[in-house]
Motif scaffolding. Structure first.
Motif, short mmCIF file in Angstrom:
data_model
loop_
_atom_site.label_atom_id
_atom_site.label_comp_id
_atom_site.label_asym_id
_atom_site.label_seq_id
_atom_site.Cartn_x
_atom_site.Cartn_y
_atom_site.Cartn_z
N GLN A 1 0.83 -1.20 0.00
CA GLN A 1 0.00 0.00 0.00
C GLN A 1 0.87 1.25 0.00
N ARG A 2 0.36 2.24 -0.63
CA ARG A 2 1.01 3.54 -0.66
C ARG A 2 1.21 4.09 0.75
N VAL A 3 2.45 4.53 1.08
CA VAL A 3 2.70 4.98 2.46
C VAL A 3 1.83 6.16 2.87
N GLU A 4 1.50 7.04 1.92
CA GLU A 4 0.67 8.21 2.28
C GLU A 4 -0.82 7.91 2.12
N GLY A 5 -1.17 6.64 1.90
CA GLY A 5 -2.54 6.29 1.51
C GLY A 5 -3.61 6.86 2.41
N PHE A 6 -3.44 6.66 3.71
CA PHE A 6 -4.50 7.06 4.64
C PHE A 6 -4.79 8.55 4.52
N ASP B 1 11.42 1.89 18.54
CA ASP B 1 10.49 0.77 18.38
C ASP B 1 10.92 -0.17 17.25
N LYS C 1 11.40 0.61 14.17
CA LYS C 1 11.00 1.03 12.83
C LYS C 1 12.06 1.92 12.20
N CYS D 1 10.61 3.09 0.42
CA CYS D 1 10.39 2.31 1.64
C CYS D 1 10.56 0.82 1.35
N VAL E 1 7.66 -4.02 5.20
CA VAL E 1 7.58 -2.67 4.62
C VAL E 1 6.79 -1.74 5.54
N GLU E 2 5.88 -2.30 6.33
CA GLU E 2 5.10 -1.47 7.26
C GLU E 2 5.99 -0.87 8.34
N ASP E 3 7.18 -1.42 8.50
CA ASP E 3 8.10 -0.90 9.53
C ASP E 3 9.05 0.17 8.97
N VAL E 4 8.78 0.64 7.77
CA VAL E 4 9.62 1.70 7.20
C VAL E 4 8.74 2.91 6.89
N GLU E 5 9.17 4.05 7.39
CA GLU E 5 8.48 5.31 7.11
C GLU E 5 9.45 6.24 6.39
N PHE F 1 -5.47 6.60 -6.62
CA PHE F 1 -4.97 7.98 -6.56
C PHE F 1 -3.46 7.95 -6.74
N PHE G 1 -4.88 -0.42 7.51
CA PHE G 1 -3.89 0.37 6.78
C PHE G 1 -2.49 0.13 7.32
N ARG G 2 -1.64 -0.40 6.51
CA ARG G 2 -0.25 -0.67 6.86
C ARG G 2 -0.12 -1.29 8.25
#
Lengths: 759, 185
Positions: free
Chosen positions: A15-20, A463, A465, A484, A495-499, B98, B161-162
């Motif tokens: 998923q796109r990191v900025e998705g939310f 944590d 990340k 990421c 990948v969820e652990d990389v920002e 998007f 989400f993530r």
């Protein structure tokens, strides 16, 4: 055997990191940034394409209640600036050279007052004769846009590789024609804007929706006459870039000057009309004469290109773009002898500049049609002509571009199968036709000094990340997600652990930004190198904890263990905390750099402009209504060679979005000018494609691996904008036997051509 | 001239005082600080400012705020409930509907207004309806796919989400326990 390799994070549909933030409306775009006490800035623009400014009286505007600052060139150091040639000013100095040029500006407590104040600024104009056509501008006696540029020539390139006279003499057939491309506006749904603050200690802090922060900082510092450290550029969310937000315009500069004078934060956001008049720098208009010599068997023997490019009033990146138009395509096919002449000409119109494709769409519009002309003249299937001439891994272009991976022939096979090329051609229906074109693009371009690199820092939080600090330009394309993934793959964490941070010139290391399809390749390599550095630090600490040798460790899914002994492991979080929370503790943080192994082109433009080259093929089937001239694109297929696909959703999006812009460029997008004055600067008259304009599409990626890329990846962003107009026009020719030679290909032009054909 | 207005936005009542010529877009963004609704073209062509007004999709850049007295306004901010995304929002992430996200609130509100009226539109109906919302990034294929995923019930029922919900548990407590442990060693 497949060239692709298996990875745990790379290539997955993450998923796109900025998705939310994007789907909840929470992303902070430039118009969503509000600072305490912030004023609204508005710009007074030239109503004349060419005029002398005898005087400007701002006294009435200054007296209007609510106005906090009025600025003109007198509030600036009047130092010219520009990406390649320093030829423009923050605010007009003595003269304006196009309709929309920034003349003065106002900051006020609300937009209505700012607008009212603009009306109170009195300018004593002396209109001058203008020049609006590149051919006319070169004539002796034409009005000069810049007094020091005789015949309005901004740049002249004249190069020959091999022996062009001999090569044409050796050719069995020669085709020649002239194709004109039009300017195209980026039309990002978010216009350019800035929010600037000035501290009396001398520091400017500017929020910008830019795709190239450090280039912005450099240009702002130059034009304001301050050291780079006194300018901090912070990137807001960017609502679409496509090259238009690469800081060749004056928005942020005017904003900064207003903020300094007002002593308050100021926001300047272009209206949609301003964006067309003087915001983003539209694609360079070009007239390209192309002449190709072929051997009977279909091999291209000689190529000669003559380019006349309309620069507009100031140069921005047009000098580089014109060079690309003249030369880039020589990396697509195996050429031996080529000659090119390119002239970039000043006119009294909006300055042109960088737009996805960077000269390549204009060139491919011309050259890929000339290839098609050659195929028809020789009686060879256009797909076979492409196959005969296609570049391959190891090819070195006449200008020195070295191709380290190329799957163009594979892309041709894919397109042939996807659209059922042979069967459809054999079973041709009336007024229906097939066309195709090949394309090449770069993965970075070495032309900012002798540097085409990137850098990144990664820190491991308590944590466990990872946070990437990057100054590269996420502008909506999704490259942060790819970065990421690359970091996660190298670190062995989910990948969820990389920002990833947003870019900020005070906090992130030097990065060139988003252009030349460079980020996945160049910044991807920098991120990978930073991750390797961090991983080494993690392993050293983990080795202590596991009583093992660092060299024997591997990491997977956030755990570090001795290879072959997975039972005993430590988490990245354990390791990061153990390294930090102790005597002489330190956070785990590492940096990485990368500079492509390319060669800065010399004074004859010989070099190797990029570290890797991306290839692709598009094909279309169209139907033309002979009564109305309407074109319906029945189907399109696309094959792209971008090496390893890191982030599939993003990569597919680049193909689909590039294609949409290509379809707009081909069929609908055009701005009418009257004496340099745009007549339709809005979205109802300048028509970009909508959902119902998009044809059925099938696309796929080639099985490919770029040896110098991060996990085998190379660029992709611009590739599929480049050939589309030629693809569609080749198909129209196949359908009805006429060829419109100026963009956009409107029904009126098709009807006229059909009428002429009938005689 | 200022005017008193009662607006109901996303179920909440607001009493505002604004100039009579203010547009709904301006009141939402500048007065109520609901900046999820975006301005794209200012002439009602691009759809970035789409909101739902008493069940009808409107361009808030063409709608006078004064005409919205007593009406129910739905904006992008009202869609996610208790941190849980609306199915359309989820689908846009899952299917990549998007890129830059500036047109996304408008796209999602347009899709919502269609699905509120007709939960099972055909692909052609979706295309026709959504053609009033311009996007310069995606080429629309993934927007269409996202909307159709909701129509066809193809979104992930266990979506997170993530994985934020799971990773959030690691948090600081664990860190400080570790500190305590380290210092007591």
């Amino acid at each position: 055997m497949s060239k692709a390799k298996n990875f745990s994070v790379v290539g997955k549909r993450v998923q796109r990191v900025e998705g939310f933030d994007k789907v909840t409306g929470d992303s902070k775009f430039i118009a969503d940034i509000h600072l305490p006490g912030m004023l609204t800035g508005r710009i007074l623009r030239s109503p004349y394409p060419h005029a002398r400014i005898r005087s400007i009286d701002t006294s009435k505007a200054e007296k209007l209640r609510g106005v906090r600052a009025v600025v003109t060139a007198e509030d600036t150091i009047k130092r010219p600036w520009g990406a390649f040639f320093a030829d423009q000013y923050i605010l007009s100095v003595g003269k304006t050279r196009y309709v929309g040029e920034e003349v003065a500006a106002v900051a006020a407590i609300d937009p209505d007052i700012a607008e009212e104040a603009l009306d109170l600024i009195e300018v004593d104009w002396e209109p001058l004769p203008g020049v609006f056509d590149a051919d006319e501008a070169m004539l002796d006696g034409a009005p000069l846009v810049h007094d020091d540029k005789p015949n309005n020539i901004a740049m002249h390139l004249d190069l020959e590789r091999g022996n062009i006279v001999q090569a044409f003499a050796d050719s069995d057939i020669i085709v020649e024609d002239t194709f004109t491309s039009m300017p195209q506006w980026h039309c990002a749904i978010e216009t350019i804007g800035s929010v600037a603050e000035y501290s009396p200690n001398g520091k400017y802090t500017i929020y910008m929706n830019t795709q190239t922060l450090f280039n912005a900082r450099y240009r702002i510092a130059t034009a304001l006459g301050v050291p780079e450290t006194d300018v901090r550029v912070i990137q807001s969310a960017v609502g679409g870039g496509f090259g238009g937000k690469s800081c060749d315009d004056n928005n942020a500069l005017v904003c900064a000057v207003l903020a300094r004078k007002a002593g308050k934060p100021v926001r300047v956001i272009n209206t949609r009309e301003e964006e067309f008049l003087a915001g983003c720098r539209p694609r360079v208009f070009m007239k390209i004469n192309v002449k190709l010599g072929f051997k009977k068997d279909g091999r291209i023997r000689a190529k000669e290109l003559k380019v006349i490019a309309d620069n507009g009033a100031y140069s921005a990146k047009a000098p580089a773009i014109t060079g690309v138009a003249a030369m880039r395509h020589d990396t697509c096919y195996k050429y031996s002898d080529v000659k090119l002449e390119a002239k970039l000409i000043y006119t009294n119109k909006i300055p042109t500049g960088a737009f996805r494709g960077f000269g390549n769409p204009s060139a491919e519009w011309a050259v890929e049609q000339a290839i098609d002309l050659g195929a028809h003249a020789l009686g060879i299937d256009p797909l076979e002509i492409a196959r005969i001439n296609a570049a391959e891994t190891g090819y070195v272009s006449p200008h020195g571009n070295r191709v380290t991976s190329c799957e163009l022939k594979q892309c041709l096979d894919m397109v042939e199968n996807m659209i059922d090329w042979k069967a459809k051609r054999a079973n041709k229906q009336p007024n229906t036709g097939m066309g195709l074109a090949c394309t090449v693009h770069v993965s970075g371009k070495r032309h900012f000094g002798d540097y085409d690199g990137s850098s990144a820092t990664i820190k491991i939080n308590e944590d466990g990340k990872a946070l990437i600090l990057s100054g590269e330009g996420e502008c909506g394309q999704g490259v942060h997600t790819a970065m990421c993934q690359i970091a996660a793959e190298e670190l062995g964490v989910p990948v969820e652990d990389v920002e990833i941070s947003r870019a900020d010139t005070d906090l992130t290391t030097f990065c060139l930004g988003a252009f030349a399809s460079r980020l996945t390749y160049v910044s991807g390599n920098a991120v990978k190198n930073a991750a390797t550095n961090v991983k080494q630090q993690l392993y050293e600490q983990a080795a202590e904890m596991l009583e093992a040798n660092a060299a024997d460790l591997i990491s997977r899914d956030g755990r570090i263990f001795v290879q072959g002994a997975e039972g005993k492991s430590v988490t990245v979080a354990d390791v990061a905390r153990a390294r930090l929370f102790r005597h002489n503790g330190a956070p785990i943080v590492g940096s990485g750099s990368f500079d492509a192994d390319s060669v800065l082109p010399d004074s004859t433009r010989f070099g190797n402009e990029s570290g890797a080259y991306n290839y692709g093929v598009q094909a279309a089937q169209v139907h033309v209504d002979p009564l109305t001239g309407q074109v319906k694109v029945l189907q399109m297929v696309v094959a792209s060679d971008c090496g390893t696909v890191i982030y599939p959703i993003g990569a597919e999006g680049q193909v689909e979005g590039g294609l949409a812009q290509g379809i707009g460029y081909a069929l609908t997008e055009g701005l009418q000018f009257d004496e340099g004055r745009p007549l339709n600067p809005n979205f109802s008259d300048y028509r970009i494609p909508s959902m119902r304009d998009m044809p059925p599409l099938q696309h796929a990626f080639a099985d490919s691996y770029e040896p110098t890329g991060p996990f085998g990846a190379k660029g992709l962003g611009e590739l599929n904008m480049d050939p589309t107009a030629a693809v569609i026009n080749n198909a129209i020719f196949d359908a009805v036997g006429v060829r419109v030679k100026t963009l956009p290909i409107t029904p009126e032009k098709i009807l006229r051509a059909l009428k002429e054909k009938k005689g | 001239m200022k005017k008193q207005l009662n607006l109901n936005v996303n179920g909440q009542d607001y009493e505002v005082e604004v100039e009579a010529n203010r547009l709904l877009l301006q009141v939402l963004r500048d007065t109520l600080d609901l900046t999820g609704t975006k301005e794209g073209c200012s002439i009602g062509v691009c759809g970035a400012c789409s909101v739902i007004l008493d069940g009808r999709l409107v361009s808030s850049c063409l709608t006078l705020a004064a005409g919205c007295e007593g009406k129910k306004i739905e904006t992008i901010e009202g869609l996610a409930k208790d941190g849980k995304l609306h199915p359309l929002q989820q689908a846009f992430i899952e299917y990549g509907g998007f890129q830059c996200g500036i047109c996304t609130p408008g796209q999602i509100m347009a899709a919502k207004s269609l699905l509120d009226e007709n939960p099972k539109p055909s692909e052609e109906e979706v295309k026709e309806w959504m053609s009033g919302n311009l996007c310069r990034c995606t080429g629309y294929y993934k927007i269409l796919e996202s909307v159709m995923a909701v129509v066809d019930g193809k979104t992930d029922p266990n979506y997170a989400f993530r994985k934020r919900e799971t990773t959030a548990k690691i948090q600081s407590l664990d860190v400080y326990k570790s500190v305590a442990k380290t210092s007591s060693d």
